[in-house]
Write a protein that holds these residues in place. Structure first.
Motif, PDB file in Angstrom:
ATOM      1  N   GLY A  16      -1.874   2.450  22.421  1.00  0.00           N
ATOM      2  CA  GLY A  16      -0.414   2.430  22.293  1.00  0.00           C
ATOM      3  C   GLY A  16       0.332   3.503  23.060  1.00  0.00           C
ATOM      4  O   GLY A  16       1.562   3.530  23.011  1.00  0.00           O
ATOM      5  N   GLU A  20     -10.496  -1.350  17.641  1.00  0.00           N
ATOM      6  CA  GLU A  20      -9.227  -1.445  16.906  1.00  0.00           C
ATOM      7  C   GLU A  20      -8.203  -2.279  17.672  1.00  0.00           C
ATOM      8  O   GLU A  20      -7.526  -3.139  17.099  1.00  0.00           O
ATOM      9  N   SER A  21      -8.087  -2.025  18.979  1.00  0.00           N
ATOM     10  CA  SER A  21      -7.111  -2.782  19.763  1.00  0.00           C
ATOM     11  C   SER A  21      -7.552  -4.232  19.938  1.00  0.00           C
ATOM     12  O   SER A  21      -6.727  -5.138  20.054  1.00  0.00           O
ATOM     13  N   SER A  55      -1.852   6.217  18.237  1.00  0.00           N
ATOM     14  CA  SER A  55      -3.001   5.899  17.380  1.00  0.00           C
ATOM     15  C   SER A  55      -4.315   6.323  18.028  1.00  0.00           C
ATOM     16  O   SER A  55      -4.528   6.108  19.226  1.00  0.00           O
ATOM     17  N   LEU A 102       4.711   0.481  15.252  1.00  0.00           N
ATOM     18  CA  LEU A 102       4.155   1.835  15.152  1.00  0.00           C
ATOM     19  C   LEU A 102       4.521   2.629  16.400  1.00  0.00           C
ATOM     20  O   LEU A 102       5.001   3.770  16.317  1.00  0.00           O
ATOM     21  N   GLU A 116       2.406  -6.791  16.020  1.00  0.00           N
ATOM     22  CA  GLU A 116       2.829  -5.987  14.857  1.00  0.00           C
ATOM     23  C   GLU A 116       2.674  -4.497  15.122  1.00  0.00           C
ATOM     24  O   GLU A 116       3.477  -3.671  14.652  1.00  0.00           O
ATOM     25  N   HIS A 117       1.617  -4.115  15.867  1.00  0.00           N
ATOM     26  CA  HIS A 117       1.352  -2.699  16.121  1.00  0.00           C
ATOM     27  C   HIS A 117       2.444  -2.023  16.933  1.00  0.00           C
ATOM     28  O   HIS A 117       2.540  -0.795  16.953  1.00  0.00           O
ATOM     29  N   MET A 168      -6.287  -6.073  16.981  1.00  0.00           N
ATOM     30  CA  MET A 168      -4.848  -6.322  17.121  1.00  0.00           C
ATOM     31  C   MET A 168      -4.579  -7.437  18.128  1.00  0.00           C
ATOM     32  O   MET A 168      -3.710  -8.290  17.924  1.00  0.00           O
TER      33      MET A 168
END
Length: 541
Positions: free
Chosen positions: A72, A341-342, A188, A267, A263-264, A345
């Motif tokens: 991000g 993690e990505s 993140s 953040l 959605e991320h 997402m």
């Protein structure tokens, strides 16, 4: 054509831009990024380079926002630049990697630097560094040169604010020659580049916190405890006022949507708002400042967040090769996710996006008679509304330093949890890994080593067989039998194929569309930003 050698042969004349890209390519080291034996790895060399380029004073006067992170950080920087540009400031943005053209890394007021300016600044820096190069102070390596070039561009263009995205890590990243930024941000954190940054979240967090500067405010987003504890500890030692930026509340956008999907991104938007507000406050521009979640967002902030653009992150591109009658029959969904993690997402975004696209088509599709409204049609099977079913295809590659045993299961399971299953997975090598910045000197298909792609294919086939409850070893047998299925692929299996080049994979997909007019092809391109860039270059030609 330029005159060739004595044998009378001729070679194409390179453009001035291609000549610059060739010179830039000469700075690419073939060493692994984790190899510390290279003399050029000495961080203190960067200060010698700044002196040679007469940039020392310019950097101290630059009003910089510095952002590190695992996931991000590019989106955060893009949102931040867009917010401050919409507040009326002359902005400079340095990001990495580029997807199609190296000039994407240098944005002035939201636009890639033009070729003319790029060439002028490029040769100004390159020639001076080349002239002063010695055994003790060699030419900078590729990314170091790009960071130095960014400082030169932003200084010469006299930007009001320079937003710098860390390339790798933080502490020893070339952007970290900045001693007095206005504010720092850490997006993140997760597991990536572990061969360099460490195998634990605490080690990775320690490297990212290397961008902290004594007394300079910093923001981060909610992090796992292991990472947050290190960030807090490092901040305390340097008297850094560290705050956690909360995700943006969608209601504050007054009915509009973030321009970057997923959605991320809320953040990342929350972090961008905190960085922008602090920069405005610390540079004396109090008229725009926003620091409270319960107060309305300034209009300029909303415009910045809803108009920012960043290629290769949750991006949808309909294929322009397909004729107008079949528009939408082939859509590429591109996301440069490359960590577990990505990847999760990305899979969630893709699954929701294809369903949302079906809904949109449903509402645009007129009923054949008055017996059912468009809304009623939308509540049924989307594919039944226009006689077309959908097929999901995965187009994947990742760097060999990454673990496909972590990435691919994450992708497959998250998609499956949303009812999305790939009909075929295609594995291809990137075209942008061959020590060339431009696209005018690529290897032939026969020169490409496909061993890594075959490894990725085996992981995928094993996952599918395991998911079916069969023996994992069966995957290899399926691939052996399937090798004769297509002359284009290095290895064709029931559920996957390896292609020696990306153009061949794209050709196969397009031919599949033409042979199956009743099926919409939805292609997820992920695993590598380089792959995403290669696809964009081909699809947008």
């Amino acid at each position: 054509m330029a005159e060739g050698c004595n044998d009378g042969s001729s070679i194409p004349t390179m453009t001035p831009y291609e000549e610059a890209l060739d010179a830039l390519s000469s700075l690419i080291t073939k060493r692994s990024r984790a190899d510390k034996s290279n003399k050029g790895d000495r961080f203190d060399l960067l200060f010698d380079y700044l002196k040679i380029l007469e940039l020392e004073e310019a950097i101290t006067e630059m009003k910089i926002i510095h952002v590190a992170g695992t996931k991000g950080k590019g989106s955060t920087c893009t949102f931040t630049e867009s917010i401050l540009r919409n507040c009326g400031f002359h902005t400079g943005l340095f990001t990495s990697p580029h997807l199609i053209d190296v000039r994407e890394r240098f944005r002035l007021d939201g636009v890639d630097i033009c070729e003319e300016k790029f060439l002028a600044y490029f040769w100004w820096c390159y020639d001076r560094l080349k002239e002063k190069a010695t055994e003790d102070i060699p030419m900078p390596t590729y990314f170091r040169f790009l960071a130095l070039l960014a400082f030169k561009i932003f200084a010469a263009e006299q930007v009001d604010v320079a937003i710098l995205e860390v390339g790798l890590g933080g502490k020893f990243d070339p952007t970290n020659v900045v001693q007095k930024p206005i504010v720092c941000g850490i997006s993140s954190l997760g597991y990536d580049h572990m061969e360099i940054l460490g195998n634990t979240l605490s080690q990775i967090a320690g490297e990212k916190a290397g961008i902290y500067k004594d007394g300079i405010p910093a923001y981060t987003v909610p992090q796992p405890d292991e990472a947050m504890n290190v960030l807090v500890e490092k901040a305390s030692k340097l008297n850094v006022p560290l705050k956690v930026a909360e995700p943006l509340d969608a209601k504050l956008l007054n009915g509009l949507k973030l321009s970057l999907e997923g959605e991320h991104q809320y953040l990342n938007a929350g972090l961008a708002i905190a960085l922008s507000s602090t920069w405005l406050q610390r540079t004396g521009h109090h008229e725009f400042t926003y620091l409270k979640q319960d107060s309305p967002l300034p209009e300029q902030f909303i415009k910045g967040l809803t108009t920012a653009s960043l290629q290769g992150r949750a991006q949808k591109v309909p294929d322009q090769y397909i004729d107008a009658e079949s528009y939408g029959d082939l859509v590429f969904y591109l996301d440069g996710a490359h960590s577990p993690e990505s990847m999760e997402m990305c899979a969630r975004w893709f699954s929701l996006a294809i369903k949302e696209d079906s809904q949109k088509k449903a509402f645009n599709y007129p009923p054949q008679n008055n017996s059912g409204s468009t809304i009623e049609l939308a509540q049924g099977n989307p594919n039944d509304r226009y006689g077309k079913s959908s097929m999901q295809i995965l187009l994947f590659n990742c760097m060999s330093v990454r673990d496909p045993q972590l990435l691919l299961p994450c992708l497959m399971k998250t998609c499956a949890s949303h009812g999305v299953y790939f009909k075929k997975a295609l594995f291809v090598p990137n075209t942008s890994v061959y020590n060339k910045v431009g696209s005018h000197a690529l290897p032939t298909d026969s020169e490409v080593d496909l061993s890594w792609q075959l490894t990725l294919q085996r992981v995928w086939e094993n996952l599918i067989q395991s998911d079916k409850g069969g023996e994992a070893k069966y995957a290899d047998a399926v691939c052996e039998e399937g090798k004769e299925d297509t002359k284009m692929s290095g290895s064709a299996c029931e559920n996957s194929a390896v292609f020696p080049s990306l153009p061949l994979a794209i050709k196969w997909i397009r031919e599949s569309v033409l042979q199956n007019r009743s099926v919409r092809h939805q292609v997820l391109v992920t695993g590598s930003l380089h792959l995403v860039g290669d696809v964009l270059r081909l699809v947008k030609m």
